[in-house]
Design a protein around this motif. Sequence first.
Motif, PDB file in Angstrom:
ATOM      1  N   SER A 147       0.763  -1.419  -0.065  1.00 59.49           N
ATOM      2  CA  SER A 147       0.031  -0.055   0.068  1.00 59.49           C
ATOM      3  C   SER A 147       0.905   1.488  -0.073  1.00 59.49           C
ATOM      4  CB  SER A 147      -1.151   0.191   1.001  1.00 59.49           C
ATOM      5  OG  SER A 147      -0.168   0.179   2.317  1.00 59.49           O
TER       6      SER A 147
ATOM      7  N   GLU B  97      -4.532   1.726   2.178  1.00 56.79           N
ATOM      8  CA  GLU B  97      -5.025   1.024   1.001  1.00 56.79           C
ATOM      9  C   GLU B  97      -5.881   1.535   0.252  1.00 56.79           C
ATOM     10  OE1 GLU B  97      -6.209  -2.774   3.149  1.00 56.79           O
ATOM     11  OE2 GLU B  97      -4.443  -3.113   3.772  1.00 56.79           O
ATOM     12  N   THR B  98      -6.761   2.408   0.776  1.00 56.13           N
ATOM     13  CA  THR B  98      -7.901   3.107  -0.186  1.00 56.13           C
ATOM     14  C   THR B  98      -7.084   4.304  -0.736  1.00 56.13           C
ATOM     15  OG1 THR B  98      -8.360   4.496   1.686  1.00 56.13           O
ATOM     16  CG2 THR B  98      -9.534   2.717   1.462  1.00 56.13           C
TER      17      THR B  98
ATOM     18  N   ASP C 208      -9.721   2.557  -5.910  1.00 57.12           N
ATOM     19  CA  ASP C 208     -10.128   1.379  -5.344  1.00 57.12           C
ATOM     20  C   ASP C 208      -9.376  -0.135  -5.894  1.00 57.12           C
ATOM     21  OD1 ASP C 208     -11.823  -0.573  -3.833  1.00 57.12           O
ATOM     22  OD2 ASP C 208     -13.124  -0.711  -5.314  1.00 57.12           O
TER      23      ASP C 208
ATOM     24  N   PHE D 115      -6.502  -1.452  -4.836  1.00 58.04           N
ATOM     25  CA  PHE D 115      -5.347  -2.146  -3.905  1.00 58.04           C
ATOM     26  C   PHE D 115      -5.881  -3.677  -3.798  1.00 58.04           C
ATOM     27  CE2 PHE D 115      -4.269  -4.132   0.108  1.00 58.04           C
ATOM     28  CZ  PHE D 115      -3.276  -3.697   0.070  1.00 58.04           C
ATOM     29  N   SER D 116      -7.007  -4.008  -3.831  1.00 55.15           N
ATOM     30  CA  SER D 116      -7.446  -5.684  -3.813  1.00 55.15           C
ATOM     31  C   SER D 116      -6.796  -6.196  -4.993  1.00 55.15           C
ATOM     32  CB  SER D 116      -8.791  -5.732  -3.606  1.00 55.15           C
ATOM     33  OG  SER D 116      -9.539  -5.043  -4.621  1.00 55.15           O
TER      34      SER D 116
ATOM     35  N   GLU E  38      -3.031  -6.510  -4.761  1.00 55.20           N
ATOM     36  CA  GLU E  38      -2.844  -7.579  -3.903  1.00 55.20           C
ATOM     37  C   GLU E  38      -2.862  -8.809  -4.495  1.00 55.20           C
ATOM     38  OE1 GLU E  38      -3.523  -7.702   0.595  1.00 55.20           O
ATOM     39  OE2 GLU E  38      -5.316  -8.293  -0.487  1.00 55.20           O
ATOM     40  N   LYS E  39      -4.217  -9.215  -5.035  1.00 55.55           N
ATOM     41  CA  LYS E  39      -4.405 -10.601  -5.497  1.00 55.55           C
ATOM     42  C   LYS E  39      -3.347 -10.808  -6.784  1.00 55.55           C
ATOM     43  CE  LYS E  39      -7.867 -13.602  -7.605  1.00 55.55           C
ATOM     44  NZ  LYS E  39      -9.335 -13.606  -8.378  1.00 55.55           N
TER      45      LYS E  39
ATOM     46  N   ASP F  82      -0.326 -11.928  -5.261  1.00 55.18           N
ATOM     47  CA  ASP F  82      -0.432 -13.270  -4.639  1.00 55.18           C
ATOM     48  C   ASP F  82      -0.308 -14.256  -5.816  1.00 55.18           C
ATOM     49  OD1 ASP F  82      -0.971 -12.243  -2.453  1.00 55.18           O
ATOM     50  OD2 ASP F  82      -3.167 -12.523  -2.044  1.00 55.18           O
TER      51      ASP F  82
ATOM     52  N   ASN G 146     -11.279 -15.389  -4.297  1.00 56.72           N
ATOM     53  CA  ASN G 146     -11.518 -13.986  -3.715  1.00 56.72           C
ATOM     54  C   ASN G 146     -11.565 -13.941  -2.344  1.00 56.72           C
ATOM     55  OD1 ASN G 146     -11.517 -12.927  -6.442  1.00 56.72           O
ATOM     56  ND2 ASN G 146     -13.463 -13.807  -6.745  1.00 56.72           N
TER      57      ASN G 146
ATOM     58  N   ARG H 242      -9.873 -13.296   0.595  1.00 52.68           N
ATOM     59  CA  ARG H 242      -8.757 -12.418   0.899  1.00 52.68           C
ATOM     60  C   ARG H 242      -7.840 -13.305   1.863  1.00 52.68           C
ATOM     61  NH1 ARG H 242      -7.513  -6.405   3.283  1.00 52.68           N
ATOM     62  NH2 ARG H 242      -5.187  -6.384   2.849  1.00 52.68           N
TER      63      ARG H 242
ATOM     64  N   ARG I 161      -4.445 -14.882   1.232  1.00 55.70           N
ATOM     65  CA  ARG I 161      -3.080 -14.528   1.711  1.00 55.70           C
ATOM     66  C   ARG I 161      -2.642 -15.388   2.728  1.00 55.70           C
ATOM     67  NH1 ARG I 161      -0.829  -9.410   1.323  1.00 55.70           N
ATOM     68  NH2 ARG I 161      -0.055 -10.442  -0.609  1.00 55.70           N
TER      69      ARG I 161
END
Length: 382
Positions: free
Chosen positions: A135, A179-180, A228, A230-231, A234-235, A238, A307, A309, A313
């Motif tokens: 982030s 993160e936002t 929006d 970040f997710s 992150e994925k 991963d 999905n 998280r 993770r």
Amino acid sequence: MNFDLTEEQQMLNDSLRRFVANEYGFERRQEIIRSSSGTDKATWSAFAEMGLLGFTFPEDFDGLGGNAIDTMVVMENVGRGLVVEPYLATVVLAGGLIRDAGNDAQKADILPGIASGERLLALAHYEPGARYNLSHVQTTARKDGDHFLVSGQKTAVLHGGQANQLVVSARTSGGISDETGLSLFLVDASAKGVQVEDFTTHDGHRTAEISFNNVTVSADNLIGTIDDAFSAIEKAVDLGIAALCAEAVGAMEAMNAATLEYIKTRKQFGVPIGKFQVLQHRMADMFIQTEQARTMAILAASEADSNDRASRREAISMAKTLVGQAARFVGQEGVQLHGGMGVTDEMFAAHLFKRLTLINLLFGDADHHLAKVSDGLLARTA
């Protein structure tokens, strides 16, 4: 959990093994690394013809609808042959982000080009001082009429110097480590204000330092929803970690084979050193570590598309921890058993050791991910 490959995946694995063994030998790899681009167009075209570059993309966009297990099969063979092509950067990271976060127009424009081998992309996300904090982003994207102005510095951009386009993370609101407030933009590598410094890393791969100075980016090149991203980032990381775990397993398997062959032929006191029981025990430990890492790589691949998280993770961090520890053990033992020859450029083992070391550091080393697993356990028991 089913540890068996499907018939199609086994056929893919066999084909890639043959290709790496017959078309991508050690000497050929050395020539590619010394070239100006550090990659090979013929190899990349062969990957496209085999369908590897679009394997995990939807069928509507010239893909084959595969998943992270298919990526695992590919990356094991990438590791086995120490392939330096930008598969991780273009297909897994940047391509995965376009697939998961892009709109239909962006997918239709980009994914077929990746699948055909015509377009190379790279994810420009990490920044100086961020360490492994996803982030931490200081690069900014300021709205200016019907476009954005992107400014900032990105570091360790995998194959950034070979990419036609960059998927760039930028802060559109919030604080440096929030993160936002993160957004993703598609930026042409040749755009005015983009400066790329390409260099070869210790393991023969290419990476880049990239700066952006008020780069004009159309609002149509915003990937996903503003503030929006970040997710999605992150994925994608991963998925990248799961791919790296598979690559490490392939490299460890190659290290075991190279070391076994060496101790069978290297003689001391008139006999092959492989006859000495203590070396046999050390080889057995190397094989055990590799097989343990393989099971964790399968776990990572089976969870990487999820999905959920928290579950994803945790599985990814557990896998990266054990695979990183195994890579260090197998790499060091392989070099030790080769003796002084194990650190020379003429030996394949030396290059395997370098790649295993770099894989451990990418996207968080074993200690970093062990701390993540520990924090998760403590949070559940609190």
